[in-house]
Each structure stands twice: as C-alpha cells, then as structure tokens.
Design a protein around this motif. Structure first.
Motif, short mmCIF file in Angstrom:
data_model
loop_
_atom_site.label_atom_id
_atom_site.label_comp_id
_atom_site.label_asym_id
_atom_site.label_seq_id
_atom_site.Cartn_x
_atom_site.Cartn_y
_atom_site.Cartn_z
N ALA A 136 9.22 57.53 26.75
CA ALA A 136 10.45 57.34 27.55
C ALA A 136 11.74 58.20 26.92
O ALA A 136 12.67 58.49 27.55
N LEU A 137 11.62 58.34 25.75
CA LEU A 137 12.61 59.18 24.78
C LEU A 137 12.41 60.76 25.09
O LEU A 137 13.06 61.37 24.57
N ASP A 138 11.48 60.93 25.71
CA ASP A 138 10.85 62.46 25.82
C ASP A 138 10.55 62.96 24.47
O ASP A 138 10.98 64.27 24.39
N GLN A 139 10.44 62.23 23.63
CA GLN A 139 9.65 62.73 22.42
C GLN A 139 8.06 62.80 22.43
O GLN A 139 7.50 61.88 21.60
N LEU A 140 7.61 63.78 23.03
CA LEU A 140 6.18 63.87 23.36
C LEU A 140 5.27 64.05 22.10
O LEU A 140 3.92 63.49 21.98
N GLY A 141 5.73 64.76 21.11
CA GLY A 141 4.75 64.80 20.05
C GLY A 141 4.73 63.62 19.14
O GLY A 141 3.63 63.18 18.69
N SER A 142 5.75 62.79 18.86
CA SER A 142 5.86 61.59 18.31
C SER A 142 4.81 60.62 19.18
O SER A 142 3.95 60.22 18.30
N ALA A 143 5.13 60.70 20.22
CA ALA A 143 4.04 59.88 21.20
C ALA A 143 2.64 60.00 21.16
O ALA A 143 1.68 59.27 20.91
N GLU A 144 2.44 61.52 21.16
CA GLU A 144 0.95 61.78 21.04
C GLU A 144 0.36 61.19 19.49
O GLU A 144 -0.79 60.87 19.42
N GLN A 145 1.22 61.44 18.59
CA GLN A 145 0.72 60.97 17.18
C GLN A 145 0.44 59.52 16.93
O GLN A 145 -0.44 58.91 16.53
N PHE A 146 1.43 58.76 17.68
CA PHE A 146 1.31 57.38 17.71
C PHE A 146 0.00 56.81 18.47
O PHE A 146 -0.41 55.94 18.11
N THR A 147 -0.26 57.67 19.58
CA THR A 147 -1.42 57.20 20.35
C THR A 147 -2.79 57.35 19.68
O THR A 147 -3.50 56.66 19.52
N LEU A 148 -2.68 58.68 18.83
CA LEU A 148 -4.10 58.86 18.05
C LEU A 148 -4.02 58.02 17.03
O LEU A 148 -5.27 57.43 16.97
N LYS A 149 -3.16 57.29 16.42
CA LYS A 149 -3.18 56.43 15.20
C LYS A 149 -3.46 55.11 15.95
O LYS A 149 -4.43 54.45 15.42
N GLY A 150 -3.05 54.81 17.21
CA GLY A 150 -3.68 53.53 17.78
C GLY A 150 -4.90 53.57 17.97
O GLY A 150 -5.90 52.87 17.91
N LEU A 151 -5.36 54.85 18.74
CA LEU A 151 -7.11 54.98 18.96
C LEU A 151 -7.79 54.94 17.61
O LEU A 151 -8.85 54.31 17.93
N SER A 152 -7.26 55.21 16.28
CA SER A 152 -8.10 55.10 15.35
C SER A 152 -8.25 53.54 14.70
O SER A 152 -9.02 53.30 14.30
N LEU A 153 -7.22 52.89 15.11
CA LEU A 153 -7.33 51.44 14.98
C LEU A 153 -7.90 50.54 16.05
O LEU A 153 -8.13 49.36 15.83
N ALA A 154 -8.09 51.09 17.43
CA ALA A 154 -8.70 50.37 18.35
C ALA A 154 -9.99 49.67 18.00
O ALA A 154 -10.43 48.76 18.59
N GLY A 155 -10.83 50.45 17.04
CA GLY A 155 -12.15 49.79 16.81
C GLY A 155 -13.23 49.84 17.84
O GLY A 155 -13.33 50.96 18.79
N SER A 156 -13.58 48.70 18.02
CA SER A 156 -14.85 48.45 19.15
C SER A 156 -14.33 47.94 20.70
O SER A 156 -14.89 47.54 21.24
N ASP A 157 -12.99 47.91 20.57
CA ASP A 157 -12.30 47.16 21.89
C ASP A 157 -12.33 48.30 22.87
O ASP A 157 -11.46 49.12 22.81
N SER A 158 -13.38 48.06 23.75
CA SER A 158 -13.44 49.63 24.55
C SER A 158 -12.23 49.34 25.71
O SER A 158 -11.69 50.50 26.00
#
Length: 191
Positions: A136-158
C-alpha cells in the motif's frame, strides 16, 4: 679459642634443632616402635552406628537389574513445522492495523504491525500483513522481503502458504518480474 667457641655454638644449635624436630605435639615421641604398640598409641575402633543384622539390605547400583533404555522419539524442530501461534495481543494489533489501512492511515498501520511483530516474531500472518502494508505504501522491495520471511515461517499450513505465494506473485508482477510471479503462482497452485 675463638674458632672453638664458634664450632661449639654450631654443634649446640644443630643438637637443639634435631631435638625440636624429634618430638611430636604435646612433647611425646613421634617414633612408633617396630614390634608392637603401647595401649596409648593404639588406633581407636571405627564408630558403628547400629547392629548390622537389623539394617535392610541395600543393593548397589551394579546389583540392580537394568532398566530398558528408551530411545528418544525423533521430531523435527517446531519452527520447521509451524511458526508461532498468534497471541491475542498481536491479533488485536493486526485488527487495528486493518482498520487503519482501510481508513488510509497506512504509516500508523505499519507501526501497529511492527508492534505485533515484536510480540509474535515467528508468526507468518504478521509478516504477510506487513507485506500488504508496504504494498500500500508502494515499497515493493520491503513487501517482497516480508512475504518471503512469512513463507519461511508458514510451516506446514498449506492455506497460509498459498496466501503467501499468491501475495508474492502479485508483488513480483507489480515489480515487473513476470517469471518470478509465474513461479510463485505455480507454487501456490501446487498446494
């Protein structure tokens, strides 16, 4: 004459030193006769606490039967299975951030989400919400990094993983990374 006096004094000093070393504490002799001992020098009997016949028999560790050794069950570390569950405080902060983002106050929403991140640092949901706020703030680089971090923590929750991959696909497409967006969508479709 003077040499005889010095020699006599030296012999007397040596005799006194040997006499001092030959006596024990209290003035008694430190020498123990070789053939026997007097009643005064005999060692005392060791103390006995009770009659040996009345005590229960205690088995030594080497006499006890061996217990079967249990093999520890293998389990992978919990961080690989799933991230932290969302605490009520973190959930409340996320809800407040959603309201702030809906009202257009995205900077304050990011501050709320950063507080939620400090409360639940291993929650994938918090990182995905932070990612949405940075989009929403149009800071897409930070948004991608936070998404990748969230994916690494999502575990087995499909379902959480699918949401994260789709979010990543949108971010990559917005950044012009069409191939990366296609890969992320393929990963979401495989779940």
């Amino acid at each position: 004459m003077k040499a005889n006096t010095l020699r006599y004094a030296g012999v007397m000093t040596l005799a006194l030193a040997m006499a001092g070393c030959a006596s024990g504490p209290g003035g008694g002799s430190i020498y123990v006769p070789a053939g026997g001992s007097s009643s005064r020098d005999e060692a005392p009997e060791p103390p006995q606490t009770s009659d040996r016949g009345e005590e229960p028999r205690v088995e030594r560790k080497s006499e006890q039967p061996e217990e079967p050794v249990r093999e520890p069950e293998y389990s992978s570390p919990s961080y690989q299975d799933e991230g932290d569950a969302l605490s009520p405080a973190a959930r409340s902060l996320i809800q407040r951030a959603d309201s702030l983002m809906a009202a257009g106050d995205t900077q304050v929403a990011v501050a709320q989400l950063e507080r939620a991140q400090r409360i639940a640092p291993r929650s994938a949901q918090v990182y995905f919400k932070l990612s949405e706020a940075y989009v929403a703030l149009d800071q897409l680089g930070s948004a991608e990094q936070f998404t990748l971090k969230g994916l690494s923590l999502a575990g087995s929750d499909s379902s959480l993983q699918r949401a994260g991959w789709l979010l990543l696909a949108d971010i990559r497409r917005a950044r012009g990374n069409v191939a990366g967006a296609d890969q992320a969508e393929a990963r979401a479709g495989a779940l």
